[in-house]
Design a protein around this motif. Structure first.
Motif, PDB file in Angstrom:
ATOM      1  N   ILE A  70       1.064  -1.292   0.005  1.00 58.18           N
ATOM      2  CA  ILE A  70      -0.041  -0.057  -0.168  1.00 58.18           C
ATOM      3  C   ILE A  70       1.036   1.356   0.000  1.00 58.18           C
ATOM      4  CG2 ILE A  70      -0.213   0.027   2.586  1.00 58.18           C
ATOM      5  CD1 ILE A  70      -3.007   1.061   2.496  1.00 58.18           C
ATOM      6  N   ASN A  71       0.476   2.259  -0.688  1.00 58.69           N
ATOM      7  CA  ASN A  71       1.158   3.487  -0.703  1.00 58.69           C
ATOM      8  C   ASN A  71       1.288   3.973   0.817  1.00 58.69           C
ATOM      9  OD1 ASN A  71       0.773   6.835  -0.511  1.00 58.69           O
ATOM     10  ND2 ASN A  71       2.031   6.235  -2.119  1.00 58.69           N
ATOM     11  N   LYS A  72       2.322   4.201   1.380  1.00 60.53           N
ATOM     12  CA  LYS A  72       2.628   4.551   2.727  1.00 60.53           C
ATOM     13  C   LYS A  72       2.176   5.718   3.278  1.00 60.53           C
ATOM     14  CE  LYS A  72       6.363   3.912   6.444  1.00 60.53           C
ATOM     15  NZ  LYS A  72       6.001   5.167   6.987  1.00 60.53           N
ATOM     16  N   ASP A  73       2.024   6.915   2.423  1.00 62.70           N
ATOM     17  CA  ASP A  73       1.421   8.072   2.964  1.00 62.70           C
ATOM     18  C   ASP A  73      -0.036   7.755   3.138  1.00 62.70           C
ATOM     19  OD1 ASP A  73       3.769   9.339   2.716  1.00 62.70           O
ATOM     20  OD2 ASP A  73       3.419  10.343   0.868  1.00 62.70           O
ATOM     21  N   ALA A  74      -0.725   6.962   2.108  1.00 64.18           N
ATOM     22  CA  ALA A  74      -2.281   6.706   2.260  1.00 64.18           C
ATOM     23  C   ALA A  74      -2.181   5.673   3.588  1.00 64.18           C
ATOM     24  CB  ALA A  74      -2.656   6.020   0.742  1.00 64.18           C
ATOM     25  N   TYR A  75      -1.491   5.028   3.802  1.00 61.08           N
ATOM     26  CA  TYR A  75      -1.747   4.139   4.993  1.00 61.08           C
ATOM     27  C   TYR A  75      -1.406   4.818   6.285  1.00 61.08           C
ATOM     28  CZ  TYR A  75      -0.993   0.341   8.200  1.00 61.08           C
ATOM     29  OH  TYR A  75      -1.311  -0.824   9.413  1.00 61.08           O
ATOM     30  N   ASP A  76      -0.552   5.670   6.252  1.00 60.19           N
ATOM     31  CA  ASP A  76      -0.412   6.604   7.357  1.00 60.19           C
ATOM     32  C   ASP A  76      -1.276   7.504   7.856  1.00 60.19           C
ATOM     33  OD1 ASP A  76       2.171   5.286   7.927  1.00 60.19           O
ATOM     34  OD2 ASP A  76       3.567   6.733   7.148  1.00 60.19           O
ATOM     35  N   ALA A  77      -1.959   7.955   6.983  1.00 55.00           N
ATOM     36  CA  ALA A  77      -3.067   9.022   7.112  1.00 55.00           C
ATOM     37  C   ALA A  77      -4.420   8.417   7.574  1.00 55.00           C
ATOM     38  CB  ALA A  77      -3.635   9.573   5.638  1.00 55.00           C
ATOM     39  N   GLN A  78      -4.429   7.067   7.604  1.00 59.29           N
ATOM     40  CA  GLN A  78      -5.646   6.321   8.018  1.00 59.29           C
ATOM     41  C   GLN A  78      -5.635   6.369   9.676  1.00 59.29           C
ATOM     42  OE1 GLN A  78      -7.729   6.083   5.842  1.00 59.29           O
ATOM     43  NE2 GLN A  78      -6.314   6.556   4.293  1.00 59.29           N
ATOM     44  N   SER A  79      -6.850   6.205  10.262  1.00 62.84           N
ATOM     45  CA  SER A  79      -7.035   5.925  11.524  1.00 62.84           C
ATOM     46  C   SER A  79      -6.460   4.835  11.960  1.00 62.84           C
ATOM     47  CB  SER A  79      -8.612   6.037  11.979  1.00 62.84           C
ATOM     48  OG  SER A  79      -9.134   4.870  11.609  1.00 62.84           O
ATOM     49  N   ASP A  80      -6.040   4.549  13.538  1.00 64.59           N
ATOM     50  CA  ASP A  80      -5.564   3.173  13.875  1.00 64.59           C
ATOM     51  C   ASP A  80      -6.499   1.998  13.650  1.00 64.59           C
ATOM     52  OD1 ASP A  80      -3.240   4.605  14.847  1.00 64.59           O
ATOM     53  OD2 ASP A  80      -3.787   4.807  16.752  1.00 64.59           O
ATOM     54  N   GLU A  81      -7.791   2.441  13.847  1.00 64.58           N
ATOM     55  CA  GLU A  81      -8.864   1.281  13.557  1.00 64.58           C
ATOM     56  C   GLU A  81      -8.767   1.001  12.096  1.00 64.58           C
ATOM     57  OE1 GLU A  81     -10.017   3.925  17.156  1.00 64.58           O
ATOM     58  OE2 GLU A  81      -9.589   4.287  14.928  1.00 64.58           O
ATOM     59  N   LEU A  82      -8.662   1.688  11.187  1.00 62.83           N
ATOM     60  CA  LEU A  82      -8.616   1.155   9.853  1.00 62.83           C
ATOM     61  C   LEU A  82      -7.279   0.632   9.376  1.00 62.83           C
ATOM     62  CD1 LEU A  82      -9.906   0.834   6.984  1.00 62.83           C
ATOM     63  CD2 LEU A  82      -9.489   3.286   6.637  1.00 62.83           C
ATOM     64  N   LYS A  83      -6.493   1.186   9.678  1.00 63.18           N
ATOM     65  CA  LYS A  83      -4.904   0.264   9.779  1.00 63.18           C
ATOM     66  C   LYS A  83      -5.108  -1.094  10.353  1.00 63.18           C
ATOM     67  CE  LYS A  83      -1.773   4.425  10.140  1.00 63.18           C
ATOM     68  NZ  LYS A  83      -0.906   5.011  11.139  1.00 63.18           N
ATOM     69  N   GLN A  84      -5.478  -1.425  11.560  1.00 62.98           N
ATOM     70  CA  GLN A  84      -5.749  -2.570  12.004  1.00 62.98           C
ATOM     71  C   GLN A  84      -6.630  -3.567  11.082  1.00 62.98           C
ATOM     72  OE1 GLN A  84      -6.947  -2.661  16.069  1.00 62.98           O
ATOM     73  NE2 GLN A  84      -7.252  -4.851  16.052  1.00 62.98           N
ATOM     74  N   ILE A  85      -7.807  -3.012  10.637  1.00 64.06           N
ATOM     75  CA  ILE A  85      -8.528  -3.607   9.676  1.00 64.06           C
ATOM     76  C   ILE A  85      -7.743  -4.151   8.446  1.00 64.06           C
ATOM     77  CG2 ILE A  85     -10.553  -3.725   8.411  1.00 64.06           C
ATOM     78  CD1 ILE A  85     -11.955  -2.121  10.540  1.00 64.06           C
ATOM     79  N   LEU A  86      -7.088  -3.157   7.936  1.00 65.78           N
ATOM     80  CA  LEU A  86      -6.514  -3.622   6.669  1.00 65.78           C
ATOM     81  C   LEU A  86      -5.421  -4.533   6.913  1.00 65.78           C
ATOM     82  CD1 LEU A  86      -5.706   0.202   5.265  1.00 65.78           C
ATOM     83  CD2 LEU A  86      -7.590  -1.406   4.351  1.00 65.78           C
ATOM     84  N   LYS A  87      -4.486  -4.407   8.043  1.00 66.38           N
ATOM     85  CA  LYS A  87      -3.632  -5.364   8.274  1.00 66.38           C
ATOM     86  C   LYS A  87      -4.160  -6.788   8.570  1.00 66.38           C
ATOM     87  CE  LYS A  87       0.647  -6.475   9.165  1.00 66.38           C
ATOM     88  NZ  LYS A  87       1.676  -6.596   8.012  1.00 66.38           N
TER      89      LYS A  87
END
Length: 332
Positions: free
Chosen positions: A244-261
């Motif tokens: 995933i593009n790192k800027d796009a990933y870093d811009a997400q909430s912790d909750e969404l990051k966890q779901i994506l992972k």
């Protein structure tokens, strides 16, 4: 009594609605694009579709992931470039192509690194993911998980392969991967660089005598129609990163990051089940298509790999090559 039950059902329904609304409100509405080059019949597409479906469900429909299969948005080098330039959100790309941005990843293209699927998975989970992301972070990319593509095997026309010597001088198409080219050069094969889109016709016309790919590709793309021998050389474990593009990933909430992972790992595990679990069945189907299947002497290949490892060490940096080899040994 009936009135009480009706009120209870209504109350439960209202609570469920409120809970769902509150849950989905945690996420902004957005659409992310995920591209890959596999056919829609391939396990990678199935995993990508599952990933998209689950992310949408877990975000209450707020986050939509659009999947673009079969190279719709470009080949793998193009997809990797789009990720690093922030013009694409997500992609599934081989480590060989990502080595353009992090040269140490060339080490993962070395032949005969892993004994079997379990061994490969242990090294990936315990070492490769963090090691890979250290290098990719400098190029605005982040790996969420690693999809199995399968151990690569060798096919030939009219040539039975029982040892490395049987491939000496054989004209064989090899993709532009440093490790694969070095491996087949090391055994004395006559390596040919032919675009995959031209492979079937090249095999049919006798431009080359053989090729190498996972059995799923050999079957799905009907390469058995042009080849009559399948050698289970298991010379290279092929895997591709869901990035995933790192800027796009870093811009997400912790909750969404966890779901994506979490969903990326579930998608990864689906490819592991489909690829390793289905390989034996595909081999039997290839036998049914008339292919003669052999299991060559593995050591006869390994004994010739020193030049390949020297070349790959130069490309990746010998220190990084040594680190990977230590992880390979530690996770046996």
């Amino acid at each position: 009594m009936k009135k009480i039950l009706t009120q209870t059902v209504l109350a439960v329904a209202v609570c469920a609605f409120c809970s769902s609304a509150a849950y989905s409100a945690e996420f902004k509405e957005m659409t992310l694009r995920l591209a890959h080059t596999a056919a829609t019949s391939h396990a990678h597409h199935k995993a990508a579709e599952q990933f998209a479906k689950n992310v949408k469900e877990r975000t209450g429909g707020k986050v939509t992931i659009e999947v673009y299969p079969a190279g719709e948005l470009g080949d793998q080098p193009a997809l990797a470039e789009q990720i690093t330039m922030s013009s694409l959100d997500m992609a599934i790309v081989s480590l060989g192509n990502l080595a353009t941005y992090s040269k140490k990843l060339n080490a993962m293209t070395a032949p005969f690194l892993f004994e079997n699927y379990d061994h490969a998975h242990k090294v990936i989970d315990n070492y490769v993911m963090d090691w890979m992301n250290e290098g990719l972070s400098q190029h605005d990319a982040y790996g969420l998980s690693m999809f199995d593509y399968g151990f690569r095997q060798t096919t030939t026309k009219g040539i039975v392969v029982n040892s490395a010597e049987d491939l000496k001088g054989v004209k064989i198409r090899v993709p532009p991967s440093a490790g694969l080219l070095a491996a087949f050069d090391a055994i004395g094969a006559n390596t040919q660089k032919i675009a995959y889109s031209e492979l079937y016709s090249s095999l049919k016309q006798g431009v080359v005598d053989g090729q190498e790919n996972p059995v799923f590709t050999i079957y799905a793309d009907s390469l058995f129609e042009t080849q009559d021998n399948l050698a289970l050389t298991n010379h290279y474990f092929d895997c591709q990163a869901l990035i995933i593009n790192k800027d796009a990933y870093d811009a997400q909430s912790d909750e969404l990051k966890q779901i994506l992972k979490e969903e990326a790992i579930k998608a990864q595990n689906l490819t592991r089940e489909e690829i390793s679990g289905g390989e034996a069945k595909v081999i039997e189907e290839l036998k049914g298509k008339g292919m003669n299947v052999t299991t060559p002497n593995r050591q006869s290949f390994i004994d010739k790999m020193a030049p390949a490892y020297k070349k790959i060490g130069e490309l990746s940096g010998q220190d990084e090559m040594d680190k990977l080899l230590k992880a390979v040994a530690d996770n046996k």
